[in-house]
Design an enzyme around this catalytic site. Structure first.
Site, PDB file in Angstrom:
ATOM      1  N   ARG A  21      16.199   2.163 -30.188  1.00 10.84           N
ATOM      2  CA  ARG A  21      14.964   1.645 -30.789  1.00 10.84           C
ATOM      3  C   ARG A  21      14.935   1.875 -32.291  1.00 10.84           C
ATOM      4  O   ARG A  21      14.376   1.089 -33.045  1.00 10.84           O
ATOM      5  CB  ARG A  21      13.731   2.321 -30.172  1.00 10.84           C
ATOM      6  CG  ARG A  21      13.366   1.729 -28.835  1.00 10.84           C
ATOM      7  CD  ARG A  21      12.035   2.285 -28.339  1.00 10.84           C
ATOM      8  NE  ARG A  21      11.912   2.002 -26.917  1.00 10.84           N
ATOM      9  CZ  ARG A  21      11.220   0.974 -26.426  1.00 10.84           C
ATOM     10  NH1 ARG A  21      10.577   0.157 -27.234  1.00 10.84           N
ATOM     11  NH2 ARG A  21      11.166   0.774 -25.141  1.00 10.84           N
ATOM     12  N   ALA A  40      16.452  10.955 -10.452  1.00  7.22           N
ATOM     13  CA  ALA A  40      15.340  11.885 -10.477  1.00  7.22           C
ATOM     14  C   ALA A  40      15.730  13.137  -9.711  1.00  7.22           C
ATOM     15  O   ALA A  40      15.462  13.255  -8.514  1.00  7.22           O
ATOM     16  CB  ALA A  40      14.109  11.231  -9.863  1.00  7.22           C
ATOM     17  N   CYS A  42      14.454  15.929  -9.712  1.00  8.28           N
ATOM     18  CA  CYS A  42      13.270  16.603  -9.173  1.00  8.28           C
ATOM     19  C   CYS A  42      12.804  15.987  -7.864  1.00  8.28           C
ATOM     20  O   CYS A  42      11.975  16.573  -7.159  1.00  8.28           O
ATOM     21  CB  CYS A  42      12.129  16.553 -10.185  1.00  8.28           C
ATOM     22  SG  CYS A  42      12.590  17.256 -11.766  1.00  8.28           S
TER      23      CYS A  42
END
Lengths: 434, 434
Positions: A21, A40, A42
């Site tokens: 970006r 993920a 977690c």
């Protein structure tokens, strides 16, 4: 110029995406040693539990996504074995070399399980990767174990204990230290123990595990073992390249997440950050911090001027539906950090009694000298995350107890009582401070 | 010396109780005009709904409790009709006089319903007292109305609309202004309207009600009418005694909640407080503020030195299970206050998708010049209260967007995503600010 990122999970991908970006034309290469990126970690206990049905649900982005949508090259199975900063290149296991002008090290952390005698036995598991989770789930389905020992009472330890118990196993957690959830906090440990025991999980603290036997661990018989202890930052690559390692054992960086080598940044579970309550470097490996620090590392590597202020050590874990949330320091930790801690601990309803409020425990810790909050704990089935986040925000703002006690918090019977439990705790703390 | 408190609900009783703690020997008399004290006015819609079964569940303390446990004399049915400060006495409707050395005015506020033509018709209701709620519930049971008009789309208006709809009535809300929930915020109003309509309640804005007919209001036919508009502070008693009324129309006080008359304090729905974002006096009649300001008034009346800093205007209301939470100023309000507002509005999941996250809308407003947050909105079924409270805490701490975007918030799949919606909104706001 080229930006090379070592590591394709939280911090590495945040860095790469943010760099893109900042600079639309920068060449960006992410090198991930494993077979998958952007997963993920977690969520793994919830796959083991069975709540998450497909392992693929835990994968957010693929290498193709990054290539097509972000113009970022992501190579999986690309293990970096050396960094040569004088040559501005990294060396892969294959012998191939990748040149860089800027480098972000996001090598993460690893569990200490492999070091234990017996760690290679087929009934022994860790839970850090998608492969780990699939292997464990397969074992549960095929071997139908009746009992498990979990080594370590940190977040992953208690989450996997919860998941296994919900699969019908007898579960015992063995923890080397005297406390659960990595926090020197006897009251918190007692609350965790009570919740675990009410759901049939035993927590034994002060038990050092040195070896795993085929039929048990430290005298506890079991059909399977999960090692969720000995977590440590992956810093060997960095250290060998002359990058400074801090006193916490993780990579030292400045506020821009830059290491002592100019143009080399580090972020995520391998790196230190500043603890905003103590002002000292800390190592608290969590996905939230990895993402935020990774963003800053990527932005700065791409030429922007950003800084990562630091953390206050906020976390939450769910144990059989109860949230155990902490931020800042416990009283014991605050004392060790040089504060003069004063504690208030209260129980109150999460909502008015006439609107089905449930018991919520709040502990707040302040420094007697400055009257500033330095930590807190919220335990409850309703609203623990929101409440600890208010305490965390107050820590970040260096708020004094008097200010905190007058916070203008949202009230309506379906959501909270007119005096929120955290405000009741703050009033109590004000009295303790005198 | 004697402390007299006029008003026995939130602010009045908080003041009396706090004064007792400050001074164990003070003579304290609370004069309440109604038949009950210490009732949860905010719980009335849930009694109408039927969720709260017994009206008594909404009464927290009785006069006997205060007499026995706190040594505070509470007289119900004791309407004060005049304050004579030169004589340091208040005059009751009965003609009796009660002398004071210190006085706390907590006369609350009232709805504007009584002023409407037709307000005395038997199918017209307000919802401010226990009697109001019992009368409405009796009417629902005995008369089985099929349709209702609610006048006013403030908190009580939408809550009572929700309660009546759940009782099976067709409900139309008529609101004089262009917006719901007392906030000049078109996007919020659109979201409220959508939620109401999805549950069969119509919201008509820009409708001024001047009279109630036996069979309808403003052309909308109905079997019953609830007037929940025109809320105004009860200041006549104070004004007649020479107490200064602020520009908001409520009683003006200093930080100690003392009026311009020395020894006369005011708190709760009849009094102004400071808005901490604008720094100007504001009138936001809510139970939370009443309790906090009441405590300070009571403490100072009893001789302690305390101050009430002010509010940031936080509130939440549940509409058919969805939380609509706001704090600080909307963009339009911020502009009116002299700020240069910049807005970011995002939608994100309350938890990871793989852990059943639900849509959460977050709007944050910052001031372009200072980059400070000046307001926010959170709409969602999961965690709206906790999230708005973080924004409220940040407003109170005068936090800039950059600091806010790096808040160390609790993350774990059962509770929140790794990037909390409020942090995503803050990142977006950072981009808008440039």
């Amino acid at each position: 110029m080229a930006l090379v990122v070592i590591g394709g999970v939280a911090a590495g991908l945040s860095a790469a995406a943010r760099a893109r970006r900042v600079d639309a034309r920068l060449e960006i290469v992410v090198l991930e040693k494993g077979p998958a990126i952007s997963y993920a970690a977690c969520g793994l206990p919830y796959f083991v539990e069975g709540r998450v049905r497909e392992i693929g649900d835990l994968i957010r982005y693929t290498p193709e996504y990054f290539r097509k949508e972000r113009n970022i090259e992501v190579r999986t199975g690309a293990r970096v074995v050396a960094i040569s900063h004088p040559r501005r290149e990294v060396v892969l296991e294959s012998g191939a070399k990748v040149g860089y002008e800027k480098l972000v090290i996001a090598t993460g952390a690893r569990g200490g399980g492999a070091a234990l005698a017996g760690a290679q036995l087929p009934h022994v598991f860790t839970l850090y990767t998608l492969d780990d989770a699939e292997r464990m789930r397969r074992f549960l389905g095929e071997r139908r174990p009746k009992s498990a020992v979990v080594v370590g009472a940190g977040y992953i330890g208690v989450e996997v204990a919860d998941a296994l118990r919900r699969n019908g196993l007898r579960v015992t957690i063995l923890e080397r230290s005297a406390h659960a959830l990595l926090r020197d906090d006897a009251a918190l440990t007692a609350a965790v123990r009570e919740q675990l025991e009410q759901h049939g999980v035993e927590l034994r603290t002060g038990v050092t595990v040195t070896a795993i036997e085929p039929d048990g661990v430290a005298g506890v018989e079991c059909d399977m073992v999960v090692v969720a202890a000995g977590f440590q930052p992956n810093v060997e690559l960095a250290a060998a390249a002359g990058i400074e390692i801090g006193r916490t054992g993780a990579i030292r960086t400045d506020e821009r997440m830059e290491t002592n080598l100019r143009g080399v940044f580090a972020a995520g579970d391998c790196a230190e950050v500043t603890h905003l309550v103590s002002g000292r470097p800390t190592w608290i490996p969590l996905g939230t911090t990895a993402n935020k620090a990774g963003r800053v590392a990527g932005a700065c590597a791409a030429g922007a001027r950003e800084r990562f202020a630091g953390v206050v050590g906020t976390s939450i874990v769910g144990i059989f539906g109860m949230g155990f949330a902490t931020t800042g320091f416990s009283a014991a930790e605050a004392r060790a950090e040089g504060f003069s801690p004063v504690v208030a601990r209260i129980e109150a309803n999460s909502r008015p009694r006439y609107y089905q409020g449930v018991k919520t425990t709040v502990e707040l810790v302040a420094d007697r000298t400055t009257r500033r909050l330095v930590g807190g704990v919220v335990i409850g089935e309703d609203g623990a995350a929101g409440r600890i986040n208010v305490v965390a925000t107050a820590l970040q703002a260096r708020m004094r107890v008097e200010e905190f006690a007058q916070l203008d918090l949202a009230y309506s019977p379906p959501f909270a009582p007119v005096w929120d439990p955290i405000l009741i705790a703050a009033q109590q703390l004000g009295k303790e401070l005198g």
